[in-house]
Design a protein around this motif. Structure first.
Motif, PDB file in Angstrom:
ATOM      1  N   TYR A 182     -16.774  23.777 -34.303  1.00  0.00           N
ATOM      2  CA  TYR A 182     -17.016  25.149 -34.708  1.00  0.00           C
ATOM      3  C   TYR A 182     -18.518  25.356 -34.873  1.00  0.00           C
ATOM      4  CZ  TYR A 182     -12.058  24.942 -35.810  1.00  0.00           C
ATOM      5  OH  TYR A 182     -10.708  24.770 -35.726  1.00  0.00           O
ATOM      6  N   GLU A 183     -18.996  26.498 -34.432  1.00  0.00           N
ATOM      7  CA  GLU A 183     -20.411  26.818 -34.533  1.00  0.00           C
ATOM      8  C   GLU A 183     -20.847  26.773 -35.999  1.00  0.00           C
ATOM      9  OE1 GLU A 183     -23.507  30.394 -33.377  1.00  0.00           O
ATOM     10  OE2 GLU A 183     -21.495  30.392 -32.510  1.00  0.00           O
ATOM     11  N   GLY A 184     -21.958  26.074 -36.233  1.00  0.00           N
ATOM     12  CA  GLY A 184     -22.506  25.982 -37.581  1.00  0.00           C
ATOM     13  C   GLY A 184     -21.892  24.882 -38.431  1.00  0.00           C
ATOM     14  N   HIS A 185     -20.904  24.164 -37.886  1.00  0.00           N
ATOM     15  CA  HIS A 185     -20.271  23.065 -38.604  1.00  0.00           C
ATOM     16  C   HIS A 185     -20.652  21.738 -37.947  1.00  0.00           C
ATOM     17  CE1 HIS A 185     -17.811  26.459 -39.914  1.00  0.00           C
ATOM     18  NE2 HIS A 185     -17.542  25.719 -40.982  1.00  0.00           N
ATOM     19  N   PRO A 186     -20.468  20.628 -38.637  1.00  0.00           N
ATOM     20  CA  PRO A 186     -20.780  19.328 -38.032  1.00  0.00           C
ATOM     21  C   PRO A 186     -19.941  19.070 -36.784  1.00  0.00           C
ATOM     22  CG  PRO A 186     -20.395  19.105 -40.400  1.00  0.00           C
ATOM     23  CD  PRO A 186     -20.019  20.506 -40.020  1.00  0.00           C
ATOM     24  N   ALA A 187     -20.531  18.361 -35.854  1.00  0.00           N
ATOM     25  CA  ALA A 187     -19.818  18.017 -34.616  1.00  0.00           C
ATOM     26  C   ALA A 187     -18.732  16.993 -34.919  1.00  0.00           C
ATOM     27  CB  ALA A 187     -20.801  17.435 -33.600  1.00  0.00           C
ATOM     28  N   PRO A 188     -17.627  17.036 -34.181  1.00  0.00           N
ATOM     29  CA  PRO A 188     -16.594  16.011 -34.366  1.00  0.00           C
ATOM     30  C   PRO A 188     -17.115  14.659 -33.879  1.00  0.00           C
ATOM     31  CG  PRO A 188     -16.027  17.460 -32.539  1.00  0.00           C
ATOM     32  CD  PRO A 188     -17.263  18.024 -33.182  1.00  0.00           C
ATOM     33  N   ASN A 189     -16.692  13.603 -34.523  1.00  0.00           N
ATOM     34  CA  ASN A 189     -17.136  12.258 -34.156  1.00  0.00           C
ATOM     35  C   ASN A 189     -16.200  11.692 -33.097  1.00  0.00           C
ATOM     36  OD1 ASN A 189     -18.794  10.070 -34.207  1.00  0.00           O
ATOM     37  ND2 ASN A 189     -17.909   9.169 -36.041  1.00  0.00           N
ATOM     38  N   THR A 190     -16.262  12.268 -31.918  1.00  0.00           N
ATOM     39  CA  THR A 190     -15.372  11.958 -30.807  1.00  0.00           C
ATOM     40  C   THR A 190     -15.747  10.633 -30.153  1.00  0.00           C
ATOM     41  OG1 THR A 190     -15.260  14.326 -30.401  1.00  0.00           O
ATOM     42  CG2 THR A 190     -14.476  12.911 -28.654  1.00  0.00           C
ATOM     43  N   PRO A 191     -14.765   9.828 -29.736  1.00  0.00           N
ATOM     44  CA  PRO A 191     -15.098   8.611 -28.990  1.00  0.00           C
ATOM     45  C   PRO A 191     -15.668   8.962 -27.623  1.00  0.00           C
ATOM     46  CG  PRO A 191     -12.721   8.743 -29.415  1.00  0.00           C
ATOM     47  CD  PRO A 191     -13.348   9.952 -30.001  1.00  0.00           C
ATOM     48  N   VAL A 192     -16.677   8.208 -27.205  1.00  0.00           N
ATOM     49  CA  VAL A 192     -17.293   8.382 -25.888  1.00  0.00           C
ATOM     50  C   VAL A 192     -17.418   7.009 -25.246  1.00  0.00           C
ATOM     51  CG1 VAL A 192     -18.545  10.500 -26.436  1.00  0.00           C
ATOM     52  CG2 VAL A 192     -19.615   8.312 -26.893  1.00  0.00           C
ATOM     53  N   VAL A 193     -17.574   6.991 -23.931  1.00  0.00           N
ATOM     54  CA  VAL A 193     -17.699   5.737 -23.199  1.00  0.00           C
ATOM     55  C   VAL A 193     -19.120   5.653 -22.646  1.00  0.00           C
ATOM     56  CG1 VAL A 193     -16.806   4.370 -21.282  1.00  0.00           C
ATOM     57  CG2 VAL A 193     -15.267   5.831 -22.586  1.00  0.00           C
ATOM     58  N   THR A 194     -19.785   4.534 -22.901  1.00  0.00           N
ATOM     59  CA  THR A 194     -21.148   4.336 -22.411  1.00  0.00           C
ATOM     60  C   THR A 194     -21.107   3.962 -20.930  1.00  0.00           C
ATOM     61  OG1 THR A 194     -21.215   1.983 -22.924  1.00  0.00           O
ATOM     62  CG2 THR A 194     -21.865   3.505 -24.693  1.00  0.00           C
ATOM     63  N   PHE A 195     -22.275   3.895 -20.312  1.00  0.00           N
ATOM     64  CA  PHE A 195     -22.345   3.492 -18.909  1.00  0.00           C
ATOM     65  C   PHE A 195     -21.831   2.069 -18.716  1.00  0.00           C
ATOM     66  CE2 PHE A 195     -25.740   6.792 -18.810  1.00  0.00           C
ATOM     67  CZ  PHE A 195     -25.136   7.613 -17.869  1.00  0.00           C
ATOM     68  N   ASN A 196     -21.903   1.260 -19.766  1.00  0.00           N
ATOM     69  CA  ASN A 196     -21.422  -0.130 -19.698  1.00  0.00           C
ATOM     70  C   ASN A 196     -19.918  -0.230 -19.912  1.00  0.00           C
ATOM     71  OD1 ASN A 196     -24.127  -0.765 -19.483  1.00  0.00           O
ATOM     72  ND2 ASN A 196     -24.341  -1.262 -21.638  1.00  0.00           N
ATOM     73  N   GLY A 197     -19.258   0.899 -20.180  1.00  0.00           N
ATOM     74  CA  GLY A 197     -17.818   0.903 -20.409  1.00  0.00           C
ATOM     75  C   GLY A 197     -17.441   0.650 -21.861  1.00  0.00           C
ATOM     76  N   GLU A 198     -18.422   0.594 -22.740  1.00  0.00           N
ATOM     77  CA  GLU A 198     -18.176   0.365 -24.160  1.00  0.00           C
ATOM     78  C   GLU A 198     -17.771   1.683 -24.826  1.00  0.00           C
ATOM     79  OE1 GLU A 198     -20.772  -1.043 -28.069  1.00  0.00           O
ATOM     80  OE2 GLU A 198     -21.731  -0.945 -26.104  1.00  0.00           O
ATOM     81  N   VAL A 199     -16.750   1.637 -25.660  1.00  0.00           N
ATOM     82  CA  VAL A 199     -16.298   2.833 -26.378  1.00  0.00           C
ATOM     83  C   VAL A 199     -17.028   2.884 -27.718  1.00  0.00           C
ATOM     84  CG1 VAL A 199     -14.330   4.029 -27.398  1.00  0.00           C
ATOM     85  CG2 VAL A 199     -14.036   2.770 -25.270  1.00  0.00           C
ATOM     86  N   ARG A 200     -17.716   3.991 -27.954  1.00  0.00           N
ATOM     87  CA  ARG A 200     -18.452   4.193 -29.207  1.00  0.00           C
ATOM     88  C   ARG A 200     -18.138   5.587 -29.722  1.00  0.00           C
ATOM     89  NH1 ARG A 200     -24.095   2.163 -28.533  1.00  0.00           N
ATOM     90  NH2 ARG A 200     -24.346   2.977 -30.636  1.00  0.00           N
ATOM     91  N   ASP A 201     -18.478   5.829 -30.964  1.00  0.00           N
ATOM     92  CA  ASP A 201     -18.336   7.169 -31.523  1.00  0.00           C
ATOM     93  C   ASP A 201     -19.581   7.978 -31.212  1.00  0.00           C
ATOM     94  OD1 ASP A 201     -15.795   6.829 -32.625  1.00  0.00           O
ATOM     95  OD2 ASP A 201     -16.619   5.892 -34.418  1.00  0.00           O
ATOM     96  N   LEU A 202     -19.400   9.249 -30.976  1.00  0.00           N
ATOM     97  CA  LEU A 202     -20.498  10.135 -30.600  1.00  0.00           C
ATOM     98  C   LEU A 202     -21.648  10.087 -31.603  1.00  0.00           C
ATOM     99  CD1 LEU A 202     -21.536  12.401 -28.710  1.00  0.00           C
ATOM    100  CD2 LEU A 202     -20.365  14.005 -30.202  1.00  0.00           C
ATOM    101  N   LEU A 203     -21.319  10.130 -32.870  1.00  0.00           N
ATOM    102  CA  LEU A 203     -22.374  10.192 -33.884  1.00  0.00           C
ATOM    103  C   LEU A 203     -23.107   8.872 -34.069  1.00  0.00           C
ATOM    104  CD1 LEU A 203     -20.669  12.551 -36.480  1.00  0.00           C
ATOM    105  CD2 LEU A 203     -22.213  13.118 -34.598  1.00  0.00           C
TER     106      LEU A 203
END
Length: 116
Positions: A78-99
């Motif tokens: 939501y605009e003006g609220h903290p971003a969700p801490n969504t899982p993302v995948v790095t170029f190395n294939g490692e799963v990390r949290d966005l934040l």
């Protein structure tokens, strides 16, 4: 409250689905196969209805759907609220949290695009 409503909705759907599978197995098989066509699951030669069809409306199915729907509640931005801490995948294939990529008070910029 949202989790309770989702729980009630998914549980009711699973109970109705399981009941229909018992009462009308052939009709439900056709319905599930139609759903498989939409998701293109039927295109995988390693899967047959006997492998995955009976898992619909099982207890494991209920738990999986609840997990996915509850996780999606956390992923809303939501605009003006903290971003969700969504899982993302790095170029190395490692799963990390966005934040995890935040540094001090610097803004985190996400660039979604492609290189051709």
């Amino acid at each position: 409250l949202q989790k309770i409503l989702i729980f009630l909705h998914v549980t009711a759907s699973v109970v109705v689905g399981k009941t229909l599978m018992i009462l009308f197995p052939n009709a439900m098989k056709r319905y599930i196969l139609k759903q498989g066509e939409k998701s293109r699951m039927n295109e995988n030669p390693k899967f047959s209805y006997e492998n995955w069809g009976p898992t619909f409306f099982s207890f494991e199915y209920l738990l999986f759907v609840l997990k996915v729907k509850w996780k999606r509640l956390e992923d809303e931005a939501y605009e003006g609220h903290p971003a969700p801490n969504t899982p993302v995948v790095t170029f190395n294939g490692e799963v990390r949290d966005l934040l995890d990529f935040m540094q001090d008070n610097r803004p985190l910029i996400l660039n979604f695009g492609s290189c051709t």
